[in-house]
Write a protein that holds these residues in place. Structure first.
Motif, short mmCIF file in Angstrom:
data_model
loop_
_atom_site.label_atom_id
_atom_site.label_comp_id
_atom_site.label_asym_id
_atom_site.label_seq_id
_atom_site.Cartn_x
_atom_site.Cartn_y
_atom_site.Cartn_z
N ARG A 33 0.83 -1.20 0.00
CA ARG A 33 0.00 0.00 0.00
C ARG A 33 0.87 1.26 0.00
NH1 ARG A 33 -4.27 -2.44 4.38
NH2 ARG A 33 -5.96 -2.94 2.92
N LEU A 34 1.93 1.24 0.81
CA LEU A 34 2.83 2.39 0.84
C LEU A 34 3.55 2.56 -0.49
CD1 LEU A 34 4.33 2.01 4.43
CD2 LEU A 34 3.06 3.98 3.57
N ARG A 35 3.97 1.44 -1.09
CA ARG A 35 4.64 1.52 -2.39
C ARG A 35 3.68 2.04 -3.46
NH1 ARG A 35 6.94 -3.48 -0.59
NH2 ARG A 35 9.19 -3.26 -0.24
N LEU A 36 2.42 1.57 -3.41
CA LEU A 36 1.42 2.04 -4.37
C LEU A 36 1.24 3.55 -4.26
CD1 LEU A 36 -0.85 1.56 -6.45
CD2 LEU A 36 -2.38 1.19 -4.52
N TYR A 84 4.68 5.31 -5.68
CA TYR A 84 4.85 5.31 -7.14
C TYR A 84 3.61 5.86 -7.85
CZ TYR A 84 8.96 2.45 -6.19
OH TYR A 84 10.16 2.01 -5.73
N GLY A 85 2.43 5.63 -7.26
CA GLY A 85 1.21 6.17 -7.86
C GLY A 85 1.18 7.68 -7.85
N PHE A 122 1.74 12.71 -10.62
CA PHE A 122 2.35 14.04 -10.68
C PHE A 122 2.77 14.37 -12.11
CE2 PHE A 122 6.14 16.72 -10.55
CZ PHE A 122 5.70 17.80 -9.80
N PHE A 123 3.45 13.43 -12.78
CA PHE A 123 3.93 13.69 -14.14
C PHE A 123 2.77 13.69 -15.13
CE2 PHE A 123 7.92 12.16 -12.19
CZ PHE A 123 8.74 13.25 -12.53
N THR A 124 1.78 12.80 -14.92
CA THR A 124 0.61 12.77 -15.81
C THR A 124 -0.17 14.08 -15.72
OG1 THR A 124 0.44 10.38 -15.55
CG2 THR A 124 -1.48 11.52 -16.40
N LEU A 125 -0.41 14.55 -14.50
CA LEU A 125 -1.15 15.79 -14.30
C LEU A 125 -0.38 16.99 -14.84
CD1 LEU A 125 -2.47 15.10 -10.68
CD2 LEU A 125 -3.88 15.36 -12.76
N SER A 160 -5.17 7.21 -17.39
CA SER A 160 -6.09 6.46 -16.53
C SER A 160 -5.84 4.96 -16.65
CB SER A 160 -7.54 6.79 -16.90
OG SER A 160 -7.82 8.15 -16.70
N PHE A 161 -5.64 4.49 -17.92
CA PHE A 161 -5.35 3.07 -18.12
C PHE A 161 -4.06 2.66 -17.40
CE2 PHE A 161 -8.18 2.66 -22.00
CZ PHE A 161 -8.98 1.68 -21.43
N ILE A 162 -3.06 3.50 -17.53
CA ILE A 162 -1.79 3.20 -16.87
C ILE A 162 -1.98 3.07 -15.35
CG2 ILE A 162 0.51 4.11 -16.31
CD1 ILE A 162 0.33 2.97 -19.11
N LEU A 163 -2.72 4.02 -14.76
CA LEU A 163 -2.93 3.99 -13.30
C LEU A 163 -3.79 2.79 -12.89
CD1 LEU A 163 -3.50 7.79 -12.57
CD2 LEU A 163 -1.61 6.37 -11.74
N ILE A 164 -4.80 2.46 -13.68
CA ILE A 164 -5.65 1.30 -13.35
C ILE A 164 -4.83 0.01 -13.42
CG2 ILE A 164 -7.59 -0.09 -14.16
CD1 ILE A 164 -8.94 2.55 -15.02
N ILE A 165 -4.03 -0.11 -14.50
CA ILE A 165 -3.17 -1.31 -14.65
C ILE A 165 -2.17 -1.38 -13.51
CG2 ILE A 165 -1.38 -2.36 -16.08
CD1 ILE A 165 -2.89 -1.23 -18.53
N PHE A 166 -1.62 -0.22 -13.15
CA PHE A 166 -0.64 -0.19 -12.07
C PHE A 166 -1.27 -0.64 -10.74
CE2 PHE A 166 1.36 2.29 -8.59
CZ PHE A 166 2.62 1.69 -8.62
N ILE A 167 -2.46 -0.13 -10.44
CA ILE A 167 -3.14 -0.52 -9.19
C ILE A 167 -3.42 -2.02 -9.17
CG2 ILE A 167 -5.27 -0.27 -7.86
CD1 ILE A 167 -5.38 2.66 -8.83
N HIS A 168 -3.96 -2.53 -10.31
CA HIS A 168 -4.30 -3.96 -10.38
C HIS A 168 -3.05 -4.83 -10.24
CE1 HIS A 168 -8.46 -4.88 -10.87
NE2 HIS A 168 -8.66 -3.93 -11.79
N SER A 169 -2.03 -4.51 -11.04
CA SER A 169 -0.83 -5.35 -11.04
C SER A 169 -0.12 -5.31 -9.69
CB SER A 169 0.13 -4.89 -12.14
OG SER A 169 0.58 -3.56 -11.89
#
Length: 618
Positions: free
Chosen positions: A27-30, A33-34, A39-42, A175-184
């Protein structure tokens, strides 16, 4: 998890610790890195909407950009992931609602992905309850917007901002990148958690196996300890039986005055050794938790007189004044309890008082402090004018094998078990021992005990002086046919000499197997059975005798003579069919009384029935 780090330290090493679970670490790592990815996406989205001059979207994305930076620093400064997760979800929800209702006034693929991302994040990070709350907070407004638009009821003064395809592509891709990142990320955490659980389960299974082995080893160790104590008890008490028994016989044989003194010293030393052995065995029995208290009827006054009778003589030989003061209200009462353990407690306290008092007096007081219809509360006190005990060592003297000081042990001897036994015996019955002492002045030990009272009124003791009783009634045993089962030749000699004073000529069997043969072909009125013998032990021999078809043989009274320290000796004696047992070294009076009692229960002609087939004594 609340560990603080330096403000300019952005490393994950300082926010993670070994005491965190796999799930919390992920959770802390998510978050770490999330937030970096957001930050860069925004930043890219903010640049795009600024370039297109979308004021409202620029404000919303700008707020999200600043919030991601601040929350990232908060995470690396104070890694409180639950608080940060709530802040992210609140900011994200408000931004998403502002985007839907104000900026674009519609629901497009980017907003749908944002809602899905909020749903996943809330469930994974905060659990089911908060996941449901944040899900409803984001979904209900969207459904409401659809209904309003369907009815053409949603109209605000602000013109919706139209974003071009480049902004939509960037938003969808991010959004896809963040969703994939959360799932993986959480899938990986899930797999690692399962592996860790399996490893833990395997380790637990191994520990269980080791624990079972340890329990088995401890049980075997306990059995070995019990066997060792039984063997050592038998080996020590058997010769002590001969020493004390022969001393008694010699003392009653009209010795010369100089011989009497030597015999008394011999008997006293043997008695001291027996007392030490008994203390060790009694303490071990108490600590094992196998001690069982009796609940029989007795008179407390008579019991105290019996306990202190012999102790008075010991005190007098030291020149001490011994006084026993028992409350008169107890004289006619019969109470229920364990007189054997009370004897042990009081005897140890009085023995200590006499041992550690060189001059002065010993006062034993028994007071009835509360007398109800069916119960009495009694206070016991043993006070002396002895050496006394330092205040800071009063608690220590109740620990096993500890005396007041090393010099005390050297000067007065003893195992240091007496008071430990007293304390344990009282605690097992729910009572406490109190001690008051002053060095050079003396000590007082006291305790209270509560007894149920019998409706029977005590009529006084009917026993006479036991040695005289034996002498007067020894002729009644002269016709008894007795079998002694004993493998120790010294004890055989002792028994023959003792029984000759009672006009009994016994037959002898050297082991249990021989005893069964003699009973099968001979006739006896009573059997004295040793328990530990070669070929066949006393338990097995008693069982074989009880199996005989002739009831007058199978019902022969059997008294076990045992030097064993086994805790369950009484139960084993009863299970094997024996009538009673006497511990070695035994008191002749006790043995005589048990013989007399058992023989008296035989039919009137029992001792004459088999006179046609006698067995020759050996």
């Amino acid at each position: 998890m609340s560990k603080k780090v330096h403000f300019f330290d952005f490393s994950t090493k300082r926010i993670l610790s070994n005491d965190l679970s796999i799930l919390d670490s992920d959770r802390l790592r998510l978050l770490y890195y999330g937030l970096v990815l957001s930050f860069f996406t925004l930043f890219i989205l903010l640049a795009d909407v600024l370039y297109q001059h979308h004021t409202i979207l620029s404000i919303i994305i700008g707020v999200l950009f600043v919030a991601s930076a601040m929350l990232f620093k908060f995470l690396t400064y104070k890694p409180r992931w639950t608080v940060i997760s709530h802040l992210i979800l609140i900011v994200g929800t408000l931004a998403n609602l502002a985007n839907i209702f104000i900026a674009i006034q519609n629901v497009n693929v980017v907003t749908v992905e944002a809602i899905i991302m909020i749903l996943l994040f809330s469930f994974y990070m905060l659990g089911q309850r908060f996941g449901l709350i944040y899900s409803l907070v984001n979904i209900i407004p969207v459904v409401t917007l659809f209904i309003l638009q369907y009815n053409n009821d949603y109209i605000i003064d602000l013109k919706p901002e139209i974003v071009d395809e480049s902004t939509t592509i960037i938003g969808v891709f991010a959004s896809f990148i963040l969703i994939i990142f959360i799932h993986s990320h959480f899938y990986s955490a899930f797999i690692r958690t399962i592996k860790e659980l399996k490893e833990t389960s395997d380790k637990q299974s191994g520990l269980n196996v080791e624990f079972e082995k340890a329990i088995e080893k401890a049980q075997k160790s306990g059995e070995a300890k019990s066997d060792f104590l039984s063997t050592m008890s038998h080996e020590i008490r058997t010769p002590l039986n001969a020493v004390i028994g022969m001393s008694d016989l010699l003392i009653t044989g009209n010795p010369r005055a100089d011989q009497v003194e030597n015999l008394e010293v011999l008997k006293f030393s043997a008695g001291n050794l027996l007392s030490i052995v008994n203390d060790v065995l009694d303490f071990n029995k108490i600590e094992s938790g196998k001690l069982i208290f009796e609940n029989i009827k007795f008179n407390l006054v008579e019991l105290m007189q019996n306990i202190c009778g012999g102790q008075m003589m010991t005190a007098q030989t030291k020149g001490l004044l011994f006084k026993l003061d028992v409350d008169n209200t107890l004289s006619k009462k019969m109470v229920f309890g364990d007189p054997t353990r009370i004897t042990q407690i009081v005897f140890n306290l009085v023995s200590n008082a006499i041992k550690f008092t060189a001059e002065g007096n010993i006062l034993v007081r028994v007071t009835c402090i509360e007398d109800r219809n069916n119960r009495v509360n009694v206070s016991f006190s043993v006070k002396d004018t002895g050496i006394g005990i330092e205040q800071d060592r009063l608690d220590m003297i109740f620990e096993p094998f500890i005396q007041e000081s090393i010099s005390t042990t050297r000067q007065y001897g003893g195992t240091g078990l007496g008071l430990a036994i007293v304390k344990r015996l009282l605690e097992l019955q729910g009572f406490k021992i109190k001690a008051i002492s002053k060095p050079g002045v003396g000590s007082e030990f006291s305790f209270n005990m509560e007894f149920p009272v019998s409706i029977e009124v005590y009529a006084g003791s009917t026993h006479h002086n036991q040695p005289q009783w034996i002498a007067e009634n020894s002729e009644t045993l002269s016709a008894i046919r007795m079998l002694i089962v004993e493998d120790n030749p010294v004890n055989v000699i002792l028994m023959k000499k003792l029984l000759s004073k009672w006009n009994i000529v016994p037959s002898i069997a050297e082991n249990g197997e021989r005893a069964v043969e003699l009973v099968q072909y001979g006739n006896f009125d009573i059997i004295l059975m040793d328990l530990q013998m070669p070929v066949m032990n006393g338990f097995d021999a008693a069982i074989e005798i009880r199996k005989m078809s002739n009831p007058q043989k199978s019902d022969i009274p059997i008294i076990a003579l045992t030097a064993s320290a086994l805790f369950d000796i009484r139960e084993r004696v009863q299970e094997s069919g024996m009538n009673d047992y006497v511990s070695k070294p035994f008191k002749p009076n006790e043995l005589f009384e048990k013989i007399q009692t058992l023989v008296a229960k035989l039919p009137a002609a029992a001792t004459l029935k088999y006179s046609d087939s006698p067995v020759t004594p050996q």
